[in-house]
Design a protein around this motif. Structure first.
Motif, PDB file in Angstrom:
ATOM      1  N   ALA A   1     -10.320  -3.945  -1.419  1.00 24.76           N
ATOM      2  CA  ALA A   1     -10.147  -2.487  -1.423  1.00 24.76           C
ATOM      3  C   ALA A   1     -11.356  -1.779  -0.807  1.00 24.76           C
ATOM      4  N   GLU A   2     -12.523  -2.303  -1.094  1.00 22.23           N
ATOM      5  CA  GLU A   2     -13.736  -1.684  -0.571  1.00 22.23           C
ATOM      6  C   GLU A   2     -13.782  -1.781   0.963  1.00 22.23           C
ATOM      7  N   ASP A   3     -13.360  -2.934   1.478  1.00 19.34           N
ATOM      8  CA  ASP A   3     -13.334  -3.111   2.941  1.00 19.34           C
ATOM      9  C   ASP A   3     -12.317  -2.167   3.576  1.00 19.34           C
ATOM     10  N   VAL A   4     -11.167  -2.053   2.919  1.00 21.65           N
ATOM     11  CA  VAL A   4     -10.112  -1.170   3.439  1.00 21.65           C
ATOM     12  C   VAL A   4     -10.614   0.276   3.460  1.00 21.65           C
TER      13      VAL A   4
ATOM     14  N   LEU B   1       7.316  -2.861  -4.920  1.00 18.17           N
ATOM     15  CA  LEU B   1       7.673  -1.775  -4.001  1.00 18.17           C
ATOM     16  C   LEU B   1       7.368  -2.174  -2.562  1.00 18.17           C
ATOM     17  N   SER B   2       8.082  -1.562  -1.632  1.00 23.43           N
ATOM     18  CA  SER B   2       7.740  -1.776  -0.227  1.00 23.43           C
ATOM     19  C   SER B   2       6.445  -1.006   0.062  1.00 23.43           C
ATOM     20  N   GLU B   3       5.811  -1.311   1.182  1.00 18.51           N
ATOM     21  CA  GLU B   3       4.570  -0.610   1.553  1.00 18.51           C
ATOM     22  C   GLU B   3       4.774   0.904   1.553  1.00 18.51           C
ATOM     23  N   GLU B   4       5.889   1.333   2.169  1.00 13.89           N
ATOM     24  CA  GLU B   4       6.136   2.767   2.314  1.00 13.89           C
ATOM     25  C   GLU B   4       6.385   3.432   0.963  1.00 13.89           C
TER      26      GLU B   4
ATOM     27  N   ALA C   1      -7.120   2.994  -2.837  1.00 13.45           N
ATOM     28  CA  ALA C   1      -7.321   1.728  -2.114  1.00 13.45           C
ATOM     29  C   ALA C   1      -7.079   0.541  -3.042  1.00 13.45           C
ATOM     30  N   ARG C   2      -7.545   0.651  -4.269  1.00 15.83           N
ATOM     31  CA  ARG C   2      -7.366  -0.455  -5.219  1.00 15.83           C
ATOM     32  C   ARG C   2      -5.901  -0.679  -5.559  1.00 15.83           C
ATOM     33  N   ARG C   3      -5.128   0.411  -5.617  1.00 16.72           N
ATOM     34  CA  ARG C   3      -3.712   0.273  -5.951  1.00 16.72           C
ATOM     35  C   ARG C   3      -2.883  -0.211  -4.757  1.00 16.72           C
ATOM     36  N   LEU C   4      -3.369   0.083  -3.546  1.00 12.70           N
ATOM     37  CA  LEU C   4      -2.603  -0.288  -2.355  1.00 12.70           C
ATOM     38  C   LEU C   4      -2.855  -1.726  -1.922  1.00 12.70           C
ATOM     39  N   VAL C   5      -4.033  -2.246  -2.260  1.00 16.69           N
ATOM     40  CA  VAL C   5      -4.410  -3.574  -1.782  1.00 16.69           C
ATOM     41  C   VAL C   5      -4.316  -4.559  -2.940  1.00 16.69           C
TER      42      VAL C   5
ATOM     43  N   ALA D   1      -4.690   0.140   4.749  1.00 16.17           N
ATOM     44  CA  ALA D   1      -4.147  -0.834   3.789  1.00 16.17           C
ATOM     45  C   ALA D   1      -2.952  -1.554   4.415  1.00 16.17           C
ATOM     46  N   ARG D   2      -2.160  -0.809   5.191  1.00 17.16           N
ATOM     47  CA  ARG D   2      -1.009  -1.419   5.856  1.00 17.16           C
ATOM     48  C   ARG D   2      -1.477  -2.437   6.910  1.00 17.16           C
ATOM     49  N   ASN D   3      -2.473  -2.047   7.698  1.00 17.53           N
ATOM     50  CA  ASN D   3      -3.010  -2.983   8.693  1.00 17.53           C
ATOM     51  C   ASN D   3      -3.547  -4.236   8.012  1.00 17.53           C
ATOM     52  N   HIS D   4      -4.242  -4.002   6.913  1.00 22.54           N
ATOM     53  CA  HIS D   4      -4.827  -5.112   6.168  1.00 22.54           C
ATOM     54  C   HIS D   4      -3.729  -6.067   5.683  1.00 22.54           C
TER      55      HIS D   4
END
Lengths: 195, 249
Positions: free
Chosen positions: A33-36, A134-137, A23-27, A69-72
């Protein structure tokens, strides 16, 4: 229901720390990250409680973090579009272009490849910011591979895309990460910050 | 297999994603070709360095995970099944100093939102959480909340002794709610904005129109407003909290 909940938490615990790191790396914003993660676990529990059959729990649960994370990011993107455009403009201005830029990148690549430990020493901050390129994907596929050691077929199954697509995303992620890290190293070399 | 073919399969080989025949062919080539073997080794070291740093722990992951489990209400029921209801209540009261003055209503979600408010406020006081939106202009904070909650949020405390620090989003009953961080005369105060759609189960005594409570985090007040329900917590006078939730704000 409480027995089911206990079972869910028992299966969650072994991957808990890895989910936090994912989560921390994605957001981008650390405090988000905690909310995600909370939203992801809530959604996953809803599906688990409804009786969804989960064979590969590790791959299954990680996908909820990726989706949340994507929605966020999408909720946030409209608000931040102006700042992002500005940051991209600055980054473009700082990136060397033309033959000179390619030459510098090539020299930096050779240097990185032949002395990987030297590059590793300077990866601490650059790597996290390089993930933004990087892109999300691509980011999601690369992180699932790196952090959860999932096979491309497992990621593909959860993301419901062909395995080749995941392979291509990981390949592109790797290329972009290295190019970005090399660009950082080239810039630092020019400014005399490297030993 | 020649050098060109071997290098073509480099990434798949290192990822162990290559089919067994090709893996065997690449391995044979690496045994015979020192240049490719060195290249593969260097790539492997570089890849490992990247992955190690991405996976590096900061030391608080287990604590964060436990907190998230609790906030997602995935561990609460477990505690209750292990002890009697009375024992669980006693442990909660002793451990958290939880709600020693409250009970104006029998609403199901009221104690939950009070516990959440007290807990998040303590995280805020201890500097463990920060606003995501760091605007101090109430209009900007309202815009942030409107966008995040998809609801109209206005009339935030500001001016006078009130100092707006910013806002973030948290979750209650699976719904997103607003968390506004403030100071009143330099004392931290937390204001939670629960949109109408998430406030249905929070019942406040219609005769009182508000519900006052006190926790280890300080005094607090819950009040139904035009945009849902608001909960405010902080170690400041009840009159100040009331002022912040006044309907005419």
């Amino acid at each position: 229901m409480s027995q089911k909940r206990d079972e869910f938490v028992t299966r969650l615990r072994p991957v808990g720390a890895a989910l936090v790191i994912l989560a921390r790396r994605l957001v981008a914003e650390r405090c988000d990250a905690e909310d995600v993660l909370q939203a992801a676990l809530g959604a996953a529990w809803g599906r688990y409680a409804a009786g969804e059959d989960v064979d590969n729990f590790r791959a299954w649960i990680s996908q909820f973090v990726v989706l949340e994370a994507r929605n966020h990011a999408r909720r946030r993107s409209r608000r931040q579009r102006c700042q992002t455009d500005l940051a991209d403009d600055i980054a473009e201005r700082e990136t060397p272009s033309g033959i000179a830029g390619l030459l510098e990148a090539e020299i930096a690549y050779e240097s990185c490849r032949t002395t990987p430990q030297a590059l590793a020493e300077m990866l601490e901050d650059e790597l996290v910011s390089a993930l933004d390129s990087l892109s999300e994907e691509e980011r999601a596929a690369f992180l699932l591979k790196a952090l959860f050691e999932l096979r491309c077929s497992e990621i593909a199954e959860q993301a419901q895309v062909p395995e080749g697509t995941i392979m291509a995303r990981i390949h592109r992620a790797r290329e972009k990460l290295r190019l970005r890290l090399m660009a950082d190293r080239t810039r630092d070399s020019r400014s005399g910050e490297l030993p | 297999m020649n050098c060109r073919d071997a290098r073509h399969y480099l990434a798949l080989y290192l990822d162990s994603e290559l089919e067994s025949t090709k893996t065997f062919e690449v391995s044979r080539h690496l045994e015979a070709c020192a240049a490719c073997a060195r290249l593969f080794e260097q790539e492997q070291v570089l890849e490992r360095a990247i992955v190690e740093r991405l996976a590096r722990r900061e030391g608080d992951e287990e604590e964060v995970f436990s907190r998230v489990l609790q906030k997602a209400r995935l561990t609460r029921e477990r505690r209750l099944t292990r002890r009697s209801l009375l024992a669980a209540a006693a442990v909660l009261v002793a451990a958290l100093g939880f709600l020693w003055w409250s009970v104006a209503t029998h609403a199901a979600a009221l104690p939950e939102i009070l516990a959440m408010a007290a807990r998040d406020h303590m995280h805020f006081v201890r500097g463990e959480i920060e606003p995501i939106c760091r605007e101090q202009d109430p209009r900007e904070v309202s815009r942030f909340l409107n966008a995040e909650l998809q609801a109209e949020v206005s009339a935030l405390p500001h001016g006078g002794d009130w100092n707006l620090l910013g806002a973030r989003i948290c979750h209650f009953e699976g719904e997103r709610i607003g968390y506004v961080m403030l100071e009143h005369g330099g004392v931290p105060v937390s204001l939670f904005v629960v949109p109408e759609r998430a406030s249905g189960t929070i019942e406040i005594d219609p005769a009182e129109e508000k519900h006052c409570f006190e926790t280890e985090a300080g005094r607090g007040m819950v009040r139904r407003t035009e945009d849902g329900v608001r909960v405010i917590v902080g170690r400041v006078a009840m009159a100040s909290l009331e002022e912040a939730l006044a309907p005419e704000r």
